[in-house]
Design an enzyme around this catalytic site. Structure first.
Site, PDB file in Angstrom:
ATOM      1  N   LYS A  22      -1.921 -16.249   1.078  1.00 46.41           N
ATOM      2  CA  LYS A  22      -3.265 -15.907   0.960  1.00 46.41           C
ATOM      3  C   LYS A  22      -3.784 -16.141  -0.117  1.00 46.41           C
ATOM      4  O   LYS A  22      -4.985 -16.804  -0.259  1.00 46.41           O
ATOM      5  CB  LYS A  22      -3.300 -14.400   1.372  1.00 46.41           C
ATOM      6  CG  LYS A  22      -4.508 -14.046   2.286  1.00 46.41           C
ATOM      7  CD  LYS A  22      -5.587 -13.610   1.383  1.00 46.41           C
ATOM      8  CE  LYS A  22      -5.678 -12.287   1.017  1.00 46.41           C
ATOM      9  NZ  LYS A  22      -6.765 -12.011   0.239  1.00 46.41           N
ATOM     10  N   MET A  62      -0.784  -4.651  -5.858  1.00 49.26           N
ATOM     11  CA  MET A  62      -1.820  -3.803  -6.524  1.00 49.26           C
ATOM     12  C   MET A  62      -1.958  -2.612  -5.439  1.00 49.26           C
ATOM     13  O   MET A  62      -2.795  -1.744  -5.725  1.00 49.26           O
ATOM     14  CB  MET A  62      -3.176  -4.512  -6.762  1.00 49.26           C
ATOM     15  CG  MET A  62      -2.946  -5.590  -7.657  1.00 49.26           C
ATOM     16  SD  MET A  62      -4.394  -5.905  -8.568  1.00 49.26           S
ATOM     17  CE  MET A  62      -5.370  -6.156  -7.141  1.00 49.26           C
ATOM     18  N   GLY A  63      -1.062  -2.065  -4.484  1.00 52.20           N
ATOM     19  CA  GLY A  63      -1.174  -1.085  -3.451  1.00 52.20           C
ATOM     20  C   GLY A  63      -2.216  -1.447  -2.616  1.00 52.20           C
ATOM     21  O   GLY A  63      -2.569  -2.447  -2.334  1.00 52.20           O
ATOM     22  N   ALA A  64      -2.741  -0.210  -2.003  1.00 50.59           N
ATOM     23  CA  ALA A  64      -3.482  -0.107  -0.700  1.00 50.59           C
ATOM     24  C   ALA A  64      -2.874  -1.360   0.210  1.00 50.59           C
ATOM     25  O   ALA A  64      -3.437  -2.219   0.759  1.00 50.59           O
ATOM     26  CB  ALA A  64      -4.972  -0.817  -0.948  1.00 50.59           C
ATOM     27  N   LEU A  65      -1.718  -0.841   0.561  1.00 45.66           N
ATOM     28  CA  LEU A  65      -0.780  -1.686   0.986  1.00 45.66           C
ATOM     29  C   LEU A  65      -1.085  -2.018   2.721  1.00 45.66           C
ATOM     30  O   LEU A  65      -1.619  -1.118   3.410  1.00 45.66           O
ATOM     31  CB  LEU A  65       0.779  -1.486   1.198  1.00 45.66           C
ATOM     32  CG  LEU A  65       1.358  -1.275  -0.235  1.00 45.66           C
ATOM     33  CD1 LEU A  65       2.702  -0.764  -0.186  1.00 45.66           C
ATOM     34  CD2 LEU A  65       1.350  -2.477  -1.089  1.00 45.66           C
ATOM     35  N   HIS A  67       1.005  -7.180   3.018  1.00 43.55           N
ATOM     36  CA  HIS A  67       2.261  -6.477   2.182  1.00 43.55           C
ATOM     37  C   HIS A  67       3.501  -6.290   2.816  1.00 43.55           C
ATOM     38  O   HIS A  67       4.665  -6.669   2.531  1.00 43.55           O
ATOM     39  CB  HIS A  67       1.839  -5.349   1.409  1.00 43.55           C
ATOM     40  CG  HIS A  67       0.276  -5.739   0.598  1.00 43.55           C
ATOM     41  ND1 HIS A  67      -0.771  -4.894   1.073  1.00 43.55           N
ATOM     42  CD2 HIS A  67       0.310  -6.317  -0.546  1.00 43.55           C
ATOM     43  CE1 HIS A  67      -1.525  -5.097   0.294  1.00 43.55           C
ATOM     44  NE2 HIS A  67      -0.967  -5.966  -0.749  1.00 43.55           N
ATOM     45  N   SER A  77      -6.738  -8.065   3.712  1.00 45.38           N
ATOM     46  CA  SER A  77      -6.836  -7.984   2.178  1.00 45.38           C
ATOM     47  C   SER A  77      -7.518  -6.599   2.107  1.00 45.38           C
ATOM     48  O   SER A  77      -7.904  -6.017   2.903  1.00 45.38           O
ATOM     49  CB  SER A  77      -8.380  -8.908   1.773  1.00 45.38           C
ATOM     50  OG  SER A  77      -8.678  -8.361   0.513  1.00 45.38           O
ATOM     51  N   ARG A  95      -9.244  -5.696   0.296  1.00 46.77           N
ATOM     52  CA  ARG A  95     -10.635  -5.429  -0.173  1.00 46.77           C
ATOM     53  C   ARG A  95     -11.648  -5.636   1.174  1.00 46.77           C
ATOM     54  O   ARG A  95     -12.876  -5.127   1.275  1.00 46.77           O
ATOM     55  CB  ARG A  95     -11.232  -6.674  -0.993  1.00 46.77           C
ATOM     56  CG  ARG A  95     -10.687  -6.670  -2.419  1.00 46.77           C
ATOM     57  CD  ARG A  95     -11.309  -7.681  -3.260  1.00 46.77           C
ATOM     58  NE  ARG A  95     -11.193  -7.216  -4.764  1.00 46.77           N
ATOM     59  CZ  ARG A  95     -10.433  -7.725  -5.565  1.00 46.77           C
ATOM     60  NH1 ARG A  95      -9.572  -8.700  -4.915  1.00 46.77           N
ATOM     61  NH2 ARG A  95     -10.006  -7.322  -6.697  1.00 46.77           N
TER      62      ARG A  95
HETATM   63  P1  AMP Z   1      -2.436  -7.805  -3.728  1.00 43.61           P
HETATM   64  O1  AMP Z   1      -2.002  -6.591  -3.739  1.00 43.61           O
HETATM   65  O2  AMP Z   1      -3.769  -8.145  -2.935  1.00 43.61           O
HETATM   66  O3  AMP Z   1      -2.459  -8.204  -5.223  1.00 43.61           O
HETATM   67  O4  AMP Z   1      -1.450  -8.579  -3.060  1.00 43.61           O
HETATM   68  C1  AMP Z   1       0.067  -8.424  -3.280  1.00 43.61           C
HETATM   69  C2  AMP Z   1       0.609  -9.634  -2.598  1.00 43.61           C
HETATM   70  O5  AMP Z   1       0.302  -9.559  -1.221  1.00 43.61           O
HETATM   71  C3  AMP Z   1       0.239 -10.921  -3.026  1.00 43.61           C
HETATM   72  O6  AMP Z   1       1.059 -11.750  -3.262  1.00 43.61           O
HETATM   73  C4  AMP Z   1      -0.716 -11.575  -1.839  1.00 43.61           C
HETATM   74  O7  AMP Z   1      -0.844 -12.799  -1.685  1.00 43.61           O
HETATM   75  C5  AMP Z   1      -0.109 -10.629  -0.729  1.00 43.61           C
HETATM   76  N1  AMP Z   1      -0.934 -10.586   0.385  1.00 43.61           N
HETATM   77  C6  AMP Z   1      -2.177 -10.070   0.519  1.00 43.61           C
HETATM   78  N2  AMP Z   1      -2.685 -10.021   1.448  1.00 43.61           N
HETATM   79  C7  AMP Z   1      -1.981 -10.841   2.371  1.00 43.61           C
HETATM   80  C8  AMP Z   1      -1.937 -11.317   3.902  1.00 43.61           C
HETATM   81  N3  AMP Z   1      -2.862 -11.345   4.539  1.00 43.61           N
HETATM   82  N4  AMP Z   1      -0.839 -12.018   4.203  1.00 43.61           N
HETATM   83  C9  AMP Z   1       0.188 -12.197   3.425  1.00 43.61           C
HETATM   84  N5  AMP Z   1       0.397 -11.856   2.213  1.00 43.61           N
HETATM   85  C10 AMP Z   1      -0.752 -11.320   1.625  1.00 43.61           C
END
Ligand code: AMP
Length: 285
Positions: free
Chosen positions: A155, A30-33, A37, A191, A193
């Site tokens: 995560k 969802m970005g905010a990489l 990520h 995260s 967030r």
């Molecule tokens: P999101 O952008 O939060 O939807 O996350 C996208 C992907 O990155 C998802 O598969 C998450 O599980 C993974 N992700 C988010 N935070 C972490 C982290 N701290 N370590 C590993 N993978 C992560």
């Protein structure tokens, strides 16, 4: 690096690459990489010849009172990180592209993917509709990309269970690869967030990883009984009264149902509110 906006163009690119003998990896985000990520993208680069990072803040996985509108968005920085991590394509569709029926002027019709049972457990219990949105958008991404492998973070462990089940039930031809949790030096799981946290909340948020580590420590000492393990995790939370626990549970990673005794494939998972921010963490036992 190329930016692609439509599912049709993504599929054409993917078919072209696979036609040339390349394997294609997909990293949905969802970005905010951040570095979490990046670790997924790097693993995709290691295992696949071509890598797509999708960036889409998926409206259907947010509840009406959740943070969809203020979710952090930083497309340029995300593209730089994706490219630096080795991706060839960023797939960044508009909401109308992913949900043509549901936008203004649409016909109000749409197809959703519901993984029954699993979708109501752990995060799904406190976020009704969340996993329906997740399963739907990931199914759409998998269909559009026709990737050989798709990469997800441990995560979001309950999300992994939902996606694995969806991919198996729909016989999707994409292998689901799960990557380890990337943490800050002090243990906090990265995260998107975390940017919401004040300095004091950032300190309080460490209780999640402390609870997970305490349970892992007890397992290392030989304890396997769920009530003893969960009690230790909860005791760690009790020492940080500003944080409200949503769940702290020992579950089977496949079914997300509680287990009485920890064994292979058991997950200790926590979710908690730190101020207005809901955070999650877990460990595979
Ligand atoms: P999101 O952008 O939060 O939807 O996350 C996208 C992907 O990155 C998802 O598969 C998450 O599980 C993974 N992700 C988010 N935070 C972490 C982290 N701290 N370590 C590993 N993978 C992560």
């Amino acid at each position: 690096m190329e930016i692609v906006r439509t599912a049709a163009k993504l599929r054409a690119w993917s078919r072209g690459e696979r036609g040339k003998g390349q394997t294609v990896g997909l990293v949905p985000t969802m970005g905010a990489l951040h570095a979490g990520h990046a670790s997924l993208i790097e693993e995709a680069v290691r295992l696949c010849g071509r890598v797509v990072v999708s960036i889409f803040v998926n409206p259907t996985q947010f509840g009406p009172n959740e943070d969809f509108a203020r979710y952090p968005r930083n497309f340029e920085a995300d593209c730089r990180l994706a490219e630096a991590s080795g991706a060839q394509v960023v797939f960044a569709p508009a909401v109308e592209e992913m949900y043509p029926g549901s936008v203004e002027g649409g016909d109000g019709v749409g197809t959703f993917v519901d993984v029954e049972g699993l979708s109501g457990r752990l995060d799904g219990a406190s976020r009704p509709g969340h996993f329906r949105g997740v399963a739907t958008v990931v199914a759409k991404l998998l269909i559009a990309c026709e990737a050989d492998r798709a990469f997800f973070g441990q995560k979001d462990a309950a999300q992994v269970a939902v996606i694995r089940r969806m991919a198996a039930d729909l016989a999707v031809g994409t292998e689901i690869v799960v990557c380890p949790i990337v943490r800050e030096a002090d243990g906090l799981a990265l995260s998107s967030r975390n940017v919401y946290l004040s300095a004091e909340e950032r300190r309080q948020a460490l209780v999640l990883s402390r609870a997970v580590r305490a349970v892992e420590g007890l397992v290392a000492e030989g304890e396997r009984r769920a009530d003893a393990l969960v009690a230790v995790g909860r005791a760690v939370f009790a020492a940080e009264p500003g944080v409200r626990v949503d769940y702290a549970a020992l579950v089977d990673w496949g079914t997300l149902l509680p287990v009485e005794v920890a064994g292979p494939g058991t997950l200790f998972a926590v979710a908690a509110w730190v101020g207005a921010t809901r955070l999650i963490d877990n460990a595979v036992i």
